[in-house]
Each structure stands twice: as structure tokens, then as C-alpha cells.
Design a protein around this motif. Structure first.
Motif, PDB file in Angstrom:
ATOM      1  N   LEU A  37     -82.898   7.363  12.438  1.00 58.10           N
ATOM      2  CA  LEU A  37     -82.359   7.606  11.103  1.00 58.10           C
ATOM      3  C   LEU A  37     -83.316   7.083  10.049  1.00 58.10           C
ATOM      4  CD1 LEU A  37     -78.639   6.343  11.417  1.00 58.10           C
ATOM      5  CD2 LEU A  37     -79.562   8.584  12.038  1.00 58.10           C
ATOM      6  N   ARG A  38     -83.381   7.798   8.956  1.00 53.70           N
ATOM      7  CA  ARG A  38     -84.018   7.278   7.750  1.00 53.70           C
ATOM      8  C   ARG A  38     -83.060   7.503   6.586  1.00 53.70           C
ATOM      9  NH1 ARG A  38     -89.058   6.031   6.118  1.00 53.70           N
ATOM     10  NH2 ARG A  38     -90.172   7.216   7.696  1.00 53.70           N
ATOM     11  N   ASP A  39     -82.726   6.411   5.882  1.00 56.27           N
ATOM     12  CA  ASP A  39     -81.773   6.489   4.775  1.00 56.27           C
ATOM     13  C   ASP A  39     -80.484   7.185   5.199  1.00 56.27           C
ATOM     14  OD1 ASP A  39     -83.234   5.122   2.737  1.00 56.27           O
ATOM     15  OD2 ASP A  39     -84.539   6.875   2.574  1.00 56.27           O
ATOM     16  N   GLY A  40     -80.068   6.949   6.432  1.00 58.67           N
ATOM     17  CA  GLY A  40     -78.787   7.462   6.910  1.00 58.67           C
ATOM     18  C   GLY A  40     -78.808   8.854   7.480  1.00 58.67           C
ATOM     19  N   ALA A  41     -79.942   9.543   7.380  1.00 54.45           N
ATOM     20  CA  ALA A  41     -80.044  10.912   7.896  1.00 54.45           C
ATOM     21  C   ALA A  41     -80.821  10.921   9.207  1.00 54.45           C
ATOM     22  CB  ALA A  41     -80.732  11.816   6.879  1.00 54.45           C
ATOM     23  N   ILE A  42     -80.388  11.749  10.158  1.00 56.79           N
ATOM     24  CA  ILE A  42     -81.111  11.878  11.422  1.00 56.79           C
ATOM     25  C   ILE A  42     -82.424  12.618  11.171  1.00 56.79           C
ATOM     26  CG2 ILE A  42     -81.091  12.916  13.718  1.00 56.79           C
ATOM     27  CD1 ILE A  42     -78.068  12.574  13.768  1.00 56.79           C
ATOM     28  N   VAL A  43     -83.542  11.958  11.496  1.00 55.76           N
ATOM     29  CA  VAL A  43     -84.852  12.590  11.332  1.00 55.76           C
ATOM     30  C   VAL A  43     -85.472  12.938  12.684  1.00 55.76           C
ATOM     31  CG1 VAL A  43     -85.314  11.584   9.077  1.00 55.76           C
ATOM     32  CG2 VAL A  43     -85.972  10.323  11.136  1.00 55.76           C
ATOM     33  N   ALA A  44     -84.933  12.408  13.755  1.00 64.15           N
ATOM     34  CA  ALA A  44     -85.378  12.781  15.110  1.00 64.15           C
ATOM     35  C   ALA A  44     -84.278  12.373  16.077  1.00 64.15           C
ATOM     36  CB  ALA A  44     -86.689  12.104  15.467  1.00 64.15           C
ATOM     37  N   GLU A  45     -84.112  13.165  17.120  1.00 60.00           N
ATOM     38  CA  GLU A  45     -83.026  12.917  18.072  1.00 60.00           C
ATOM     39  C   GLU A  45     -83.347  13.670  19.363  1.00 60.00           C
ATOM     40  OE1 GLU A  45     -79.370  14.787  16.874  1.00 60.00           O
ATOM     41  OE2 GLU A  45     -78.144  13.286  17.902  1.00 60.00           O
ATOM     42  N   ARG A  46     -83.165  12.998  20.492  1.00 62.60           N
ATOM     43  CA  ARG A  46     -83.394  13.681  21.761  1.00 62.60           C
ATOM     44  C   ARG A  46     -82.574  13.001  22.855  1.00 62.60           C
ATOM     45  NH1 ARG A  46     -86.801  17.661  22.743  1.00 62.60           N
ATOM     46  NH2 ARG A  46     -87.529  18.143  24.856  1.00 62.60           N
ATOM     47  N   TYR A  47     -82.124  13.807  23.807  1.00 59.82           N
ATOM     48  CA  TYR A  47     -81.306  13.322  24.926  1.00 59.82           C
ATOM     49  C   TYR A  47     -82.004  13.651  26.236  1.00 59.82           C
ATOM     50  CZ  TYR A  47     -77.960  12.686  21.235  1.00 59.82           C
ATOM     51  OH  TYR A  47     -77.360  12.254  20.070  1.00 59.82           O
ATOM     52  N   TYR A  48     -81.768  12.804  27.228  1.00 57.29           N
ATOM     53  CA  TYR A  48     -82.519  12.892  28.475  1.00 57.29           C
ATOM     54  C   TYR A  48     -81.604  12.739  29.685  1.00 57.29           C
ATOM     55  CZ  TYR A  48     -86.042  11.386  25.034  1.00 57.29           C
ATOM     56  OH  TYR A  48     -86.816  11.264  23.909  1.00 57.29           O
ATOM     57  N   ASN A  49     -82.051  13.305  30.793  1.00 56.52           N
ATOM     58  CA  ASN A  49     -81.434  13.057  32.102  1.00 56.52           C
ATOM     59  C   ASN A  49     -79.919  13.254  32.114  1.00 56.52           C
ATOM     60  OD1 ASN A  49     -83.969  12.168  33.409  1.00 56.52           O
ATOM     61  ND2 ASN A  49     -83.830  10.483  31.947  1.00 56.52           N
ATOM     62  N   GLY A  50     -79.480  14.351  31.496  1.00 56.90           N
ATOM     63  CA  GLY A  50     -78.067  14.712  31.532  1.00 56.90           C
ATOM     64  C   GLY A  50     -77.232  14.208  30.384  1.00 56.90           C
ATOM     65  N   GLU A  51     -77.804  13.330  29.563  1.00 53.38           N
ATOM     66  CA  GLU A  51     -77.062  12.832  28.387  1.00 53.38           C
ATOM     67  C   GLU A  51     -76.970  13.922  27.325  1.00 53.38           C
ATOM     68  OE1 GLU A  51     -76.119   8.659  26.492  1.00 53.38           O
ATOM     69  OE2 GLU A  51     -76.244   9.429  28.544  1.00 53.38           O
ATOM     70  N   THR A  52     -75.895  13.896  26.545  1.00 53.18           N
ATOM     71  CA  THR A  52     -75.744  14.794  25.403  1.00 53.18           C
ATOM     72  C   THR A  52     -75.310  13.968  24.198  1.00 53.18           C
ATOM     73  OG1 THR A  52     -73.381  15.288  25.653  1.00 53.18           O
ATOM     74  CG2 THR A  52     -74.923  16.593  26.992  1.00 53.18           C
ATOM     75  N   ALA A  53     -75.216  14.623  23.060  1.00 54.97           N
ATOM     76  CA  ALA A  53     -74.789  13.931  21.841  1.00 54.97           C
ATOM     77  C   ALA A  53     -73.376  13.389  21.967  1.00 54.97           C
ATOM     78  CB  ALA A  53     -74.886  14.873  20.640  1.00 54.97           C
ATOM     79  N   ASP A  54     -72.591  13.930  22.882  1.00 55.93           N
ATOM     80  CA  ASP A  54     -71.201  13.492  23.048  1.00 55.93           C
ATOM     81  C   ASP A  54     -71.000  12.491  24.184  1.00 55.93           C
ATOM     82  OD1 ASP A  54     -69.807  14.637  20.982  1.00 55.93           O
ATOM     83  OD2 ASP A  54     -69.497  16.534  22.022  1.00 55.93           O
ATOM     84  N   THR A  55     -72.053  12.150  24.891  1.00 58.14           N
ATOM     85  CA  THR A  55     -71.908  11.234  26.015  1.00 58.14           C
ATOM     86  C   THR A  55     -71.625   9.809  25.550  1.00 58.14           C
ATOM     87  OG1 THR A  55     -73.489  12.541  27.311  1.00 58.14           O
ATOM     88  CG2 THR A  55     -73.005  10.313  28.088  1.00 58.14           C
ATOM     89  N   LEU A  56     -70.598   9.192  26.133  1.00 57.32           N
ATOM     90  CA  LEU A  56     -70.339   7.770  25.900  1.00 57.32           C
ATOM     91  C   LEU A  56     -71.234   6.974  26.831  1.00 57.32           C
ATOM     92  CD1 LEU A  56     -66.436   7.671  25.645  1.00 57.32           C
ATOM     93  CD2 LEU A  56     -68.091   7.454  23.771  1.00 57.32           C
ATOM     94  N   HIS A  57     -71.982   6.043  26.272  1.00 60.05           N
ATOM     95  CA  HIS A  57     -72.965   5.291  27.051  1.00 60.05           C
ATOM     96  C   HIS A  57     -72.691   3.798  26.954  1.00 60.05           C
ATOM     97  CE1 HIS A  57     -76.854   4.445  28.901  1.00 60.05           C
ATOM     98  NE2 HIS A  57     -76.966   3.471  28.007  1.00 60.05           N
ATOM     99  N   ASP A  58     -72.697   3.124  28.096  1.00 58.97           N
ATOM    100  CA  ASP A  58     -72.454   1.681  28.140  1.00 58.97           C
ATOM    101  C   ASP A  58     -73.680   0.945  27.596  1.00 58.97           C
ATOM    102  OD1 ASP A  58     -71.883  -0.969  28.711  1.00 58.97           O
ATOM    103  OD2 ASP A  58     -71.265  -0.610  30.782  1.00 58.97           O
ATOM    104  N   ILE A  59     -73.521   0.302  26.438  1.00 59.92           N
ATOM    105  CA  ILE A  59     -74.645  -0.373  25.787  1.00 59.92           C
ATOM    106  C   ILE A  59     -74.812  -1.812  26.259  1.00 59.92           C
ATOM    107  CG2 ILE A  59     -74.518   1.113  23.766  1.00 59.92           C
ATOM    108  CD1 ILE A  59     -73.141  -1.179  22.260  1.00 59.92           C
ATOM    109  N   ARG A  60     -73.990  -2.203  27.238  1.00 57.32           N
ATOM    110  CA  ARG A  60     -74.055  -3.526  27.844  1.00 57.32           C
ATOM    111  C   ARG A  60     -74.035  -4.625  26.765  1.00 57.32           C
ATOM    112  NH1 ARG A  60     -75.155  -3.365  33.500  1.00 57.32           N
ATOM    113  NH2 ARG A  60     -74.218  -1.409  34.176  1.00 57.32           N
ATOM    114  N   SER A  61     -74.994  -5.542  26.823  1.00 58.58           N
ATOM    115  CA  SER A  61     -74.907  -6.719  25.949  1.00 58.58           C
ATOM    116  C   SER A  61     -75.184  -6.438  24.483  1.00 58.58           C
ATOM    117  CB  SER A  61     -75.850  -7.815  26.453  1.00 58.58           C
ATOM    118  OG  SER A  61     -75.326  -8.422  27.615  1.00 58.58           O
ATOM    119  N   ALA A  62     -75.590  -5.224  24.137  1.00 62.44           N
ATOM    120  CA  ALA A  62     -75.662  -4.884  22.717  1.00 62.44           C
ATOM    121  C   ALA A  62     -74.270  -4.972  22.095  1.00 62.44           C
ATOM    122  CB  ALA A  62     -76.253  -3.487  22.522  1.00 62.44           C
ATOM    123  N   GLY A  63     -73.248  -4.918  22.958  1.00 61.34           N
ATOM    124  CA  GLY A  63     -71.879  -5.108  22.482  1.00 61.34           C
ATOM    125  C   GLY A  63     -71.639  -6.495  21.921  1.00 61.34           C
TER     126      GLY A  63
END
Length: 340
Positions: A49-75
């Protein structure tokens, strides 16, 4: 005349192509596309993001924009934001002790810990996640049949406030403290004071055997939503003109409260469950604040560039995960610098 028109159009199209190749978005996209060749197969998403707008985005290995991902200790960093929300509502004070808010553990070493020390990993408790024999080790906490009894039983190892020791016990305790102080389930509290204002509608939060959300992690979010959290931090607690987290709390949480560079190659300092590191990008020093989770899960906040970089990764327990995420961050910042 027809030939001149065709020649002119060809030149114009070529010029447009060159300009497109030189745009910041194109450079960032190329960096993210290069990760398609990563051999590990466990990178999941990168959102910039830059100033709140997505300027680049990519998903890998089966992930999509809707996938819930366990962020582990970032929680843990999310738990710190919830503690800040409770402070702003007059429900919590960092000068008080754990026992002031959790009477069940008041007489134990944990109950005597001041919240400021708890939030900076300086509780003094015998809890160290990198030592499987540590009494307060995360695995032992997860296996405990009675979490409150487990917390009461963890002895003190050093004087509170004297020594930084990375552990998940402290953030679990912080989550329980926020619950008791607010009178609400931690997940419900997060939904009200953080997720709803940010427009986050989908998540999943792991709970312990006593049915309490794990303040130490196991929160699953979409990569775009972790980026939203980073943007809120970058914007000093504001979202769409509405205050979500107090600026004073964010300043306290991001401040270099404890120097940890000697024990953590990826960070210089620690605040309230948030890290900071000064990166050298082409000879220029950039302060990066970040939430960090096992496997390379990151929410990077770069104030000088008005940027947020969210990385989702499933390299759990693999040393390369953290290194890869930092490499991606540096590549993005270097490409961005060339456009400035």
C-alpha cells in the motif's frame, strides 16, 4: 498521409509501453512476480500500500485475496492494539499489575508483573519460547489443561523490567487482562473496536481449552486486512476520518523501548509487542515498524515512504521464512527509491 498516421501511432504506442515499464507499479509488480520462482512453495501473499491504496499485490501457492491466513505471532501486535483501545476507554492502565485485572493469578509471580513490563517482553517470568525446557514455554502453555493454573505456576526468573525474553506467555496474559478489564471476550472486543472500523468482516481466531482467544497469536486474516491494520498504524490511528486507536498509544507502542538487536538479527528494538528496525536502502536510512509472526508473516509500516507491506507466509518453523520476507521488503523499498 496514411503512412504518417501509422508511423505516428506506432511511435505513440512504443512511448506508452516505455512509460508503463518505468512506472513504480510496474517495478513493484516485477518484484512480486519474481517470487513465483521461489522454490519453497510456502509464500502466500504480498500486498503493498501507498497512502492507503494498493499499488502491488500478488498471491502464491493456492492463496487468493479471500484466503484467511494464520499470521501466528503477528497477532501479538493486534493484542497490543486492543490493550491500547482499553487504555483509551479508561479500562486499563499500564502502570498497574496483571493481578489488578486478573484476581485469579494475583498472588503468583505473573500477578505481580506491571503491564508495561509485560507488553515489552520484560515480565521476568521463566518463559522463553526458544527453550523447550523453559517452564513458561509456548508449547507447554498450549498443552495446559487449565491455562490459569499454568500461569500461576510459572516462576520468576529475573527481576521484572530487567531482561527481554521473547515468549508467548506474556501476550496470552495480556489478552486475558484485556478481556477482564473490558468485560468482553477478546475476539468480540476486537470485532467492535478494531475490525469493524477497518471494514474487516472475516477472520478466525484460535482459542485455548478454556475457550479464550489466544492473545499470543493464531489469528487468521486476509492479507489485504493485515495491510489495513498496518495502514491504520501508519495513519496514527485514523481510518476514514475516524479515530480507532489513540495516537499517544501508537507512539508508545512503536517507540524503541527495549534494544534487542543483540538477540534478534531482524530487529533493533521492541515496543509494546511491535518491532522496529532501521534499514539501509541505497545509502538512505529508513525506520520500519513491524508486526512479526513465525514463518515470515509480517506487517511492515514505513512512515517515510507512506507505505505498508503485508507478507503472508506458511514457512512455519523454517528459518528462511523471516529472511525471505525481509528480502522482499528490501527489494520493494529499493525499487521504490529508484522512482523517487
Amino acid at each position: 498521409m496514411r503512412r504518417l498516421s501509422l508511423s505516428f501511432l506506432s511511435t505513440l504506442l512504443l512511448s506508452c509501453t516505455v512509460l508503463a515499464q518505468d512506472t513504480p507499479h510496474s517495478s513493484l509488480d516485477q518484484i512480486l512476480q519474481a517470487q513465483d520462482h521461489d522454490s519453497h512453495g510456502d509464500l502466500r501473499a504480498v500486498v503493498v500500500l501507498r497512502d492507503g491504496a494498493i499499488v502491488a499485490e500478488r498471491y502464491y501457492n493456492g492463496e487468493t485475496a479471500d484466503t484467511l491466513h494464520d499470521i501466528r505471532s503477528a497477532g501479538k501486535s493486534i493484542t497490543a492494539l486492543l490493550a491500547g483501545a482499553a487504555v483509551a476507554r479508561g479500562q486499563l492502565a499500564t502502570t498497574k499489575t496483571v493481578g489488578d485485572y486478573w484476581p485469579e493469578v494475583a498472588g503468583s509471580p505473573a500477578g505481580k508483573v506491571v503491564l508495561d513490563d509485560l507488553l515489552t517482553m520484560r515480565s521476568g517470568l521463566a518463559a522463553f519460547d526458544e527453550d523447550e525446557h523453559s517452564p513458561g514455554n509456548e508449547d507447554k502453555l498450549d498443552e495446559a489443561s487449565d491455562p490459569a493454573a499454568f500461569v500461576r505456576g510459572v516462576p520468576a526468573a529475573t527481576a521484572p523490567g530487567s531482561t527481554y525474553r521473547y515468549n508467548s506467555l506474556g501476550s496470552y496474559i495480556a489478552g486475558r487482562v484485556v478481556e477482564n478489564a473490558s468485560g468482553a471476550d477478546l475476539e468480540g472486543y476486537a470485532a467492535k473496536v478494531l475490525f469493524a472500523p477497518l471494514g474487516i468482516t472475516r477472520w478466525r481466531w484460535g482459542r485455548d481449552v478454556a475457550k479464550h482467544p489466544k492473545g499470543q497469536g493464531n489469528l487468521s486474516l486476509r492479507a489485504r486486512d493485515t495491510a489495513k491494520i498496518g495502514q491504520m498504524v501508519l495513519d496514527e490511528g485514523m481510518v476514514d476520518g475516524r479515530r480507532v486507536i489513540d495516537t499517544a498509544w501508537l507512539q508508545a507502542a512503536l517507540a524503541p523501548r527495549v534494544a534487542i538487536g543483540a538477540v534478534d538479527r531482524y530487529a533493533d528494538s521492541y515496543g509494546y509487542f511491535w518491532y522496529a528496525k532501521t534499514q539501509d536502502i541505497g545509502g538512505r536510512k529508513l525506520v520500519v515498524h513491524f508486526a512479526s509472526g513465525n514463518g515470515g508473516n509480517k506487517i511492515y509500516v514505513i512512515p517515510a515512504r507512506r507505505m505498508v507491506v503485508s507478507v503472508a507466509s506458511s514457512a512455519y518453523g523454517k528459518g528462511y521464512g523471516q529472511h525471505r520476507s525481509e528480502d522482499i521488503l528490501k527489494a520493494i523499498l529499493k525499487a521504490d527509491a529508484r522512482q523517487m
